[in-house]
Design an enzyme around this catalytic site. Structure first.
Site, PDB file in Angstrom:
ATOM      1  N   GLY A   8       1.127  -1.512  -0.051  1.00  8.15           N
ATOM      2  CA  GLY A   8      -0.010  -0.440   0.266  1.00  8.15           C
ATOM      3  C   GLY A   8       0.808   1.348   0.151  1.00  8.15           C
ATOM      4  N   SER A  49       4.579  -5.616  -2.668  1.00  5.99           N
ATOM      5  CA  SER A  49       5.036  -4.404  -2.703  1.00  5.99           C
ATOM      6  C   SER A  49       5.954  -3.518  -1.051  1.00  5.99           C
ATOM      7  CB  SER A  49       3.868  -3.807  -2.825  1.00  5.99           C
ATOM      8  OG  SER A  49       3.533  -2.476  -3.278  1.00  5.99           O
TER       9      SER A  49
END
Length: 293
Positions: free
Chosen positions: A65, A136
């Site tokens: 995120g 991520s």
């Protein structure tokens, strides 16, 4: 009452002082457990464990995120699949940019690992067999925590309890290189630099950019755990970063496997982990089953 991700049909719902407990067929989920004293609402984690678990290896999952969004509930099929393979899954939150800085949110994840070490036996887990994984932004955090021993040392832990690290599609294992590539691309195309890009997120300081890069801390004989680096083969930035980290680990004699997933995307490689016939999942379980033996 917080809702539970509906991976399987819930049979029993209980409520405790430390979070909601949901029995789901042959496993249960315990949500929103604080992992530190006087915890912020984001300093919590979820435990997904098979019923009657005993001394099982544990996956600690760190969500993505951009270090400023995302949530521990975004685990897709992972709880069901890992439980079915004989693993406990712990998914952790951490405080986010810009409310805290990068060092603080990294220390939040280290504190969650300390909680797992201290308490996972209560859920049938083995505190000495942890696997650190993330997607991520979570990939950067996983790789950093498994190469820069200072964060675990602050919590009284060492690499000895970490049996494997699986960063998934990260682009910031070498942050100065990523910043240079991204900013040059913008300049060459006459585009403005992002107002809150990697340069700013990691402190707008070359020394910090280097210090938050996993490649900086890789060295021989540190006890760095084996790595499986999953990445989208069709994306040049994550491919370059995966190869960069892989080469540094190899040079330090750290066991490392790289797997470039094809015909997928940054979001899809994460969402598909655990699904039947997914090639990255096959590589993942070949790695973890070897790592925890």
């Amino acid at each position: 009452m917080k809702h539970v991700i509906g991976l399987l049909t819930a049979l029993v719902v209980l409520t405790s002082a430390h979070g909601q407990v949901v029995k789901i067929n042959a496993s249960y989920t315990k949500l929103d457990i604080p992992y530190t004293k006087n915890a912020d609402k984001l300093q919590t984690l979820d435990v997904y464990a098979p019923l009657k678990a005993k001394n099982l290896p544990v996956v600690v999952w760190i969500h993505g995120g951009g270090w400023q969004g995302g949530d521990k509930s975004e685990v897709y099929d992972k709880p069901h699949v890992f439980n079915g393979k004989g693993f406990i899954l712990v998914s952790t939150n951490y405080r986010l940019l810009p409310n805290v800085d990068m060092a603080t949110l990294t220390r939040d994840v280290a504190k969650s690992i300390r909680w797992v070490h201290d308490h996972i036996a209560e859920h049938g887990g083995d505190p000495k067999r942890l696997l650190i994984m993330g997607h991520s932004a979570g990939a950067q955090l996983a790789a950093l925590l498994c190469t820069d021993e200072r964060y675990l040392k602050e919590e009284g832990l060492s690499f000895a309890i970490i049996k494997g690290c699986v960063p998934v599609d990260g682009d910031t294992y070498d942050i100065p290189a990523m910043i240079e590539v991204a900013e040059m691309r913008q300049r060459l195309h006459g585009l403005p630099l992002p107002k809150f890009g990697h340069r700013i997120k990691f402190g707008n300081d070359a020394a910090k950019h280097k210090d938050f890069s996993a490649v900086t801390h890789v060295a021989k004989n540190k006890g760095i755990p084996p790595f499986l680096i999953l990445y989208v083969a069709g994306h040049p930035d994550v491919t370059a970063q995966a190869l960069r980290l892989g080469n540094v680990l190899k040079a330090a004699d750290v066991p490392v496997t790289l797997f470039g997933a094809r015909e997928t995307t940054h979001t899809k490689i994460n969402a598909d982990l655990g699904r039947p016939n997914d090639p990255a999942t096959t590589a993942l379980f070949a790695f973890v089953e070897k790592a925890v033996k």
